[in-house]
Design a protein around this motif. Structure first.
Motif, PDB file in Angstrom:
ATOM      1  N   VAL A  83      34.493  54.070  33.157  1.00 21.55           N
ATOM      2  CA  VAL A  83      34.895  53.660  34.511  1.00 21.55           C
ATOM      3  C   VAL A  83      34.740  52.144  34.661  1.00 21.55           C
ATOM      4  CG1 VAL A  83      34.254  53.780  36.957  1.00 21.55           C
ATOM      5  CG2 VAL A  83      34.437  55.867  35.593  1.00 21.55           C
ATOM      6  N   THR A  84      33.618  51.620  34.172  1.00 19.67           N
ATOM      7  CA  THR A  84      33.366  50.186  34.248  1.00 19.67           C
ATOM      8  C   THR A  84      34.452  49.401  33.523  1.00 19.67           C
ATOM      9  OG1 THR A  84      31.009  50.627  34.242  1.00 19.67           O
ATOM     10  CG2 THR A  84      31.689  48.392  33.747  1.00 19.67           C
ATOM     11  N   LEU A  85      34.759  49.827  32.295  1.00 19.60           N
ATOM     12  CA  LEU A  85      35.792  49.127  31.523  1.00 19.60           C
ATOM     13  C   LEU A  85      37.136  49.187  32.237  1.00 19.60           C
ATOM     14  CD1 LEU A  85      34.969  50.111  27.827  1.00 19.60           C
ATOM     15  CD2 LEU A  85      34.656  47.905  28.961  1.00 19.60           C
ATOM     16  N   ALA A  86      37.417  50.355  32.850  1.00 24.00           N
ATOM     17  CA  ALA A  86      38.684  50.504  33.563  1.00 24.00           C
ATOM     18  C   ALA A  86      38.752  49.499  34.717  1.00 24.00           C
ATOM     19  CB  ALA A  86      38.843  51.926  34.071  1.00 24.00           C
ATOM     20  N   LEU A  87      37.630  49.363  35.443  1.00 27.74           N
ATOM     21  CA  LEU A  87      37.609  48.418  36.566  1.00 27.74           C
ATOM     22  C   LEU A  87      37.815  46.984  36.082  1.00 27.74           C
ATOM     23  CD1 LEU A  87      34.737  49.778  38.854  1.00 27.74           C
ATOM     24  CD2 LEU A  87      37.154  49.578  39.423  1.00 27.74           C
ATOM     25  N   VAL A  88      37.171  46.652  34.954  1.00 28.48           N
ATOM     26  CA  VAL A  88      37.327  45.302  34.406  1.00 28.48           C
ATOM     27  C   VAL A  88      38.787  45.078  33.992  1.00 28.48           C
ATOM     28  CG1 VAL A  88      36.669  43.762  32.518  1.00 28.48           C
ATOM     29  CG2 VAL A  88      34.936  45.120  33.674  1.00 28.48           C
TER      30      VAL A  88
ATOM     31  N   GLN B   3      41.366  42.284  35.209  1.00 28.92           N
ATOM     32  CA  GLN B   3      42.115  41.407  34.311  1.00 28.92           C
ATOM     33  C   GLN B   3      43.612  41.460  34.619  1.00 28.92           C
ATOM     34  OE1 GLN B   3      40.965  42.505  30.353  1.00 28.92           O
ATOM     35  NE2 GLN B   3      41.117  40.393  29.653  1.00 28.92           N
ATOM     36  N   LYS B   4      44.107  42.658  34.874  1.00 27.69           N
ATOM     37  CA  LYS B   4      45.525  42.865  35.163  1.00 27.69           C
ATOM     38  C   LYS B   4      45.934  42.107  36.426  1.00 27.69           C
ATOM     39  CE  LYS B   4      48.038  45.006  32.349  1.00 27.69           C
ATOM     40  NZ  LYS B   4      47.428  45.987  31.479  1.00 27.69           N
ATOM     41  N   LEU B   5      45.017  42.053  37.380  1.00 24.99           N
ATOM     42  CA  LEU B   5      45.311  41.365  38.640  1.00 24.99           C
ATOM     43  C   LEU B   5      45.169  39.856  38.496  1.00 24.99           C
ATOM     44  CD1 LEU B   5      43.556  43.733  41.209  1.00 24.99           C
ATOM     45  CD2 LEU B   5      46.004  43.459  40.824  1.00 24.99           C
ATOM     46  N   GLY B   6      44.978  39.405  37.256  1.00 20.34           N
ATOM     47  CA  GLY B   6      44.909  37.966  37.023  1.00 20.34           C
ATOM     48  C   GLY B   6      43.516  37.394  37.160  1.00 20.34           C
ATOM     49  N   GLY B   7      42.506  38.248  37.069  1.00 17.00           N
ATOM     50  CA  GLY B   7      41.130  37.774  37.200  1.00 17.00           C
ATOM     51  C   GLY B   7      40.711  36.956  35.990  1.00 17.00           C
ATOM     52  N   ASP B   8      39.815  36.036  36.210  1.00 15.07           N
ATOM     53  CA  ASP B   8      39.335  35.153  35.161  1.00 15.07           C
ATOM     54  C   ASP B   8      38.094  35.775  34.515  1.00 15.07           C
ATOM     55  OD1 ASP B   8      38.571  33.152  33.545  1.00 15.07           O
ATOM     56  OD2 ASP B   8      38.058  31.728  35.149  1.00 15.07           O
TER      57      ASP B   8
ATOM     58  N   LEU C 185      43.323  31.863  48.242  1.00 14.13           N
ATOM     59  CA  LEU C 185      42.941  31.009  47.118  1.00 14.13           C
ATOM     60  C   LEU C 185      41.524  31.292  46.629  1.00 14.13           C
ATOM     61  CD1 LEU C 185      44.586  27.620  48.079  1.00 14.13           C
ATOM     62  CD2 LEU C 185      45.254  29.194  46.276  1.00 14.13           C
ATOM     63  N   THR C 186      40.727  32.024  47.424  1.00  7.77           N
ATOM     64  CA  THR C 186      39.388  32.363  46.944  1.00  7.77           C
ATOM     65  C   THR C 186      39.287  33.855  46.640  1.00  7.77           C
ATOM     66  OG1 THR C 186      38.646  32.571  49.229  1.00  7.77           O
ATOM     67  CG2 THR C 186      38.184  30.492  48.139  1.00  7.77           C
ATOM     68  N   SER C 187      40.425  34.553  46.689  1.00  9.08           N
ATOM     69  CA  SER C 187      40.368  35.994  46.458  1.00  9.08           C
ATOM     70  C   SER C 187      39.862  36.318  45.053  1.00  9.08           C
ATOM     71  CB  SER C 187      41.750  36.614  46.681  1.00  9.08           C
ATOM     72  OG  SER C 187      42.652  36.060  45.761  1.00  9.08           O
ATOM     73  N   GLY C 188      40.112  35.432  44.099  1.00 14.47           N
ATOM     74  CA  GLY C 188      39.598  35.640  42.744  1.00 14.47           C
ATOM     75  C   GLY C 188      38.082  35.736  42.742  1.00 14.47           C
ATOM     76  N   GLY C 189      37.447  34.833  43.501  1.00 12.43           N
ATOM     77  CA  GLY C 189      35.987  34.842  43.603  1.00 12.43           C
ATOM     78  C   GLY C 189      35.493  36.106  44.278  1.00 12.43           C
ATOM     79  N   ILE C 190      36.193  36.524  45.334  1.00 10.60           N
ATOM     80  CA  ILE C 190      35.790  37.740  46.040  1.00 10.60           C
ATOM     81  C   ILE C 190      35.880  38.930  45.089  1.00 10.60           C
ATOM     82  CG2 ILE C 190      36.375  39.333  47.910  1.00 10.60           C
ATOM     83  CD1 ILE C 190      37.500  36.947  49.444  1.00 10.60           C
ATOM     84  N   PHE C 191      36.966  38.959  44.318  1.00  8.59           N
ATOM     85  CA  PHE C 191      37.183  40.100  43.441  1.00  8.59           C
ATOM     86  C   PHE C 191      36.173  40.131  42.300  1.00  8.59           C
ATOM     87  CE2 PHE C 191      39.469  43.014  40.703  1.00  8.59           C
ATOM     88  CZ  PHE C 191      39.895  43.937  41.636  1.00  8.59           C
ATOM     89  N   SER C 192      35.916  38.990  41.662  1.00  9.34           N
ATOM     90  CA  SER C 192      34.959  39.036  40.558  1.00  9.34           C
ATOM     91  C   SER C 192      33.554  39.287  41.084  1.00  9.34           C
ATOM     92  CB  SER C 192      35.036  37.764  39.706  1.00  9.34           C
ATOM     93  OG  SER C 192      34.765  36.643  40.479  1.00  9.34           O
ATOM     94  N   GLY C 193      33.243  38.741  42.272  1.00 10.88           N
ATOM     95  CA  GLY C 193      31.941  39.036  42.881  1.00 10.88           C
ATOM     96  C   GLY C 193      31.804  40.524  43.181  1.00 10.88           C
ATOM     97  N   SER C 194      32.875  41.109  43.717  1.00 12.87           N
ATOM     98  CA  SER C 194      32.841  42.536  44.056  1.00 12.87           C
ATOM     99  C   SER C 194      32.610  43.381  42.811  1.00 12.87           C
ATOM    100  CB  SER C 194      34.155  42.958  44.699  1.00 12.87           C
ATOM    101  OG  SER C 194      34.358  42.230  45.871  1.00 12.87           O
TER     102      SER C 194
END
Lengths: 290, 369
Positions: free
Chosen positions: A270-275, A279-284, A209-218
């Motif tokens: 590369v940066t845009l690709a990562l973003v 987004q594809k993984l459901g990131g906010d 449930l906090t993986s979103g935070g981990i991912f956006s932080g990463s």
């Protein structure tokens, strides 16, 4: 109602005056330079390092150079380790400040924010002074008789990673804090009620449930980490270059602007690709602050 | 019957706030017990102490005769249905229900069998691959119940489980929960602030007030023979007035209220000159156009309110207090503004010890001295 609408219109400046300056600033300071970098990346230089405006993909081909590839992988490696360390330090810290009921919560949160008020370049210089052979750390170690001779902390990959972690950890802590604070405590109670110990609850409930935070932080640590050339310049001393160093060098000493521009374009892509992946993984997107 | 849950002298203190005070509660195996009270009365705290989310400050809690107050929630043979459902949003319905077995490392085939059984029990077959966000409130509630039941707990704790549902669905779920409890023969401890819900479902109701159980009895007993003023006013509508017992003749006591004297059936533990409260349900109240023997109340009809099956009359006493009287619609009634004499069958009224009667007595003694 229609009257108040009319009043609203009458009391407001025309749209062109309200939005115009922003558009002008965006176009002049962001769009035009970006287009310029794009054009530059397809130019070439003559023997006197003058830019000649012609269309070529030579710069992009040169990027696949063996030496450059080594630095890309080194830079990605540094970014990866930095991100990992930021998660390992940032997660327990964020968890603590998000969950604690004590009054220290605000103080701890401020401690994360306050360093932002000082220029990061100055703070990194501070680290160099602290870690240097005549620095405080060595003085203290010698006073405590832990070491006889000063230890060389600087100009190693470790020093660069330390500086990166130090500079970027707030970007990990803030999204983590947000996602952990949003976590509903009754879910943890439910998990415990159904027979899960604290470890199982962490793995099955808290972490997903906090993986979103981990991912956006990463994402917010990883991407700048590729470009923070001043950290590796000051603390790494040229031994742990990141992609940012390569770009900087082409514009400064190398005097090869087209090559530097091509590198910048690749980094942006590369940066845009990562973003996009994020987004594809459901990131906010709001969690990234963009 | 065996006592499955026992609370002995349980106190819970937050800072300087004593939320639960010297609570003693015995829950029998297989019964449906409701903790009923308004918000802040300590009912949810009591439930959370049984579940293990809170530790009692003092006192002991036993489940199946075993002390559990130091045990973690996952070490107790009780499960909880939360008010907010607390379904895991990142898991499907299947995974949610399977969770209790999964963390116990039960084999996959066995989990599947149990989950399908549970889905069948709560009538949600075919929903296993959905996520909680795709369900309605009532369906989420069923999933929460199935998830809590999969571990086959000895006791199921329900914390206002129907609080978030609309009235119609709530009524339907009440009956369904009751059916489920009978079918599985599991002890239910149910927390609610809805007195109607408590009356409909429970075998026994513990009415809580200010951290204390005011009365623990069957719904009929609670409704017809409330022990305290709080219970009388909290459960259903009632007319309640304070007065002094002036005479006891056989089974009937005469009470002098501020507005005149009335007659009430008197239990044995009341004595003459005691200050007590009289509670009469609106449906037990009557009024006459002539004075009735033993009743000295005179009132004026103020208003009639038609509420479907019954007609509610409001009559005003001389001191301004109002009485509520329920009549079946269609009966002939005195006109608004006319004089009437409220009365009731003495056995239909309940006499309640006035909690502050000791103070009145003390004051009287001072006066006498």
């Amino acid at each position: 109602m229609s009257k108040s609408r009319l009043n609203f219109k009458a009391n407001t400046l025309p749209a062109i005056v309200m939005v115009g300056p922003v558009v002008v600033i965006m176009v002049l300071l962001i769009a035009v330079p970006l287009i310029y970098v794009g054009i530059m990346s397809s130019c070439s230089i003559d023997e006197f390092y003058n830019v000649t405006y012609n269309f070529t993909l030579e710069n992009y081909i040169r990027l696949a150079n063996q030496d450059y590839l080594k630095i890309y992988s080194q830079s990605i490696c540094i970014a990866f380790i930095t991100t990992l360390i930021c998660i390992l330090i940032g997660y327990p810290f964020s968890y603590f400040i998000a969950r604690t009921k004590s009054k220290k919560k605000k103080i701890l949160y401020m401690l994360v924010i306050i360093p932002f008020w000082t220029n990061s370049l100055i703070r990194i210089y501070g680290w160099r002074t602290f870690l240097g052979t005549n620095g405080w750390l060595n003085i203290i170690l010698q006073l405590l008789n832990i070491t006889d001779e000063p230890i060389d902390f600087l100009y190693k990959t470790g020093a660069t990673v330390l500086g990166m972690v130090y500079c970027l950890i707030p970007f990990m802590i803030l999204p983590l804090y947000t996602s952990i604070e949003k976590l509903d405590v009754t879910l943890l109670e439910a998990s415990s009620d159904l027979g899960a110990g604290s470890m199982k609850t962490f793995v099955n409930v808290i972490l997903p449930l906090t993986s979103g935070g981990i991912f956006s932080g990463s994402l917010m640590v990883f991407i700048p980490c590729l470009g923070y050339f001043f950290v590796s310049d000051i603390l790494g001393g040229g031994n742990s270059d990141v992609i940012g160093n390569l770009i900087e060098r082409q514009f400064q000493g190398g005097n090869n602007w087209p090559l530097g521009a091509a590198l910048s374009i690749v980094l942006i892509v590369v940066t845009l690709a990562l973003v996009k992946v994020y987004q594809k993984l459901g990131g906010d997107m709001d969690a990234l602050g963009v | 019957m065996d006592k499955i849950v026992e609370l002995n002298g349980v106190n819970k203190v937050y800072g300087t706030n004593r939320v639960v005070k010297d609570l003693n509660l015995f829950v029998e195996e297989g019964e449906f017990l409701t903790l009923l009270g308004s918000s802040g009365c300590g009912k949810t705290t009591t439930l959370r102490m049984i579940a293990g989310f809170e530790e009692p400050t003092t006192g002991t809690i036993k489940v199946q005769g075993e002390n559990v107050e130091a045990k973690e929630p996952f070490e107790r043979n009780v499960n909880t249905v939360f008010q907010s459902y607390a379904l895991f949003p990142h898991m499907t319905i299947y995974e949610n229900i399977a969770y209790g077995l999964k963390v116990k490392k039960v084999s996959k085939a066995e989990i599947k069998k149990s989950v399908l059984e549970m889905l069948d029990l709560v009538q949600l077959n075919g929903f296993e691959h959905r996520y909680p966000s795709q369900l309605s409130g009532g369906q989420k509630q069923r999933v929460a119940i199935a998830r809590a039941l999969i571990n086959h707990p000895k006791v199921l704790l329900l914390d206002e489980p129907l609080g978030a549902l609309d009235l119609k669905l709530r009524k339907q779920m009440q009956l369904e929960l009751k059916r489920l409890q009978k079918k599985l023969n599991i002890t239910f401890i149910y927390v609610t602030h809805d007195q109607e819900e408590a009356l409909t479902m429970s075998d026994r109701i513990a009415v809580m007030h200010d951290g204390v159980i005011d009365q623990l009895a069957s719904p009929t007993e609670i409704y017809e023979h409330p022990k305290t003023k709080f219970v009388a006013t909290f459960i259903g509508e009632t007319n309640i007035y304070d007065g002094c017992i002036t005479s006891i003749k056989g089974e009937i006591a005469n009470i002098t209220l501020e507005n005149g004297e009335v007659s009430v059936k008197c239990p044995e533990d009341f004595s003459i000159l005691e200050y007590a409260s009289v509670s009469v349900r609106p449906e037990k109240m009557k009024f006459s156009t002539k004075k009735v023997d033993g009743f000295g109340l005179v009132a004026q009809v103020k208003d009639y309110v038609y509420v479907g099956s019954v007609l509610k009359c409001i009559v005003a006493l001389p001191n301004g207090n109002e009485l509520k009287i329920e009549r079946l619609a269609g009966q002939e009634l005195p006109k608004v503004g006319s004089k009437c004499y409220p009365y009731w069958n003495p056995e239909d009224a309940v006499l309640i010890h006035n909690e502050s009667h000791y103070i009145f007595e003390a004051l009287n003694n001072i006066k006498l001295a």
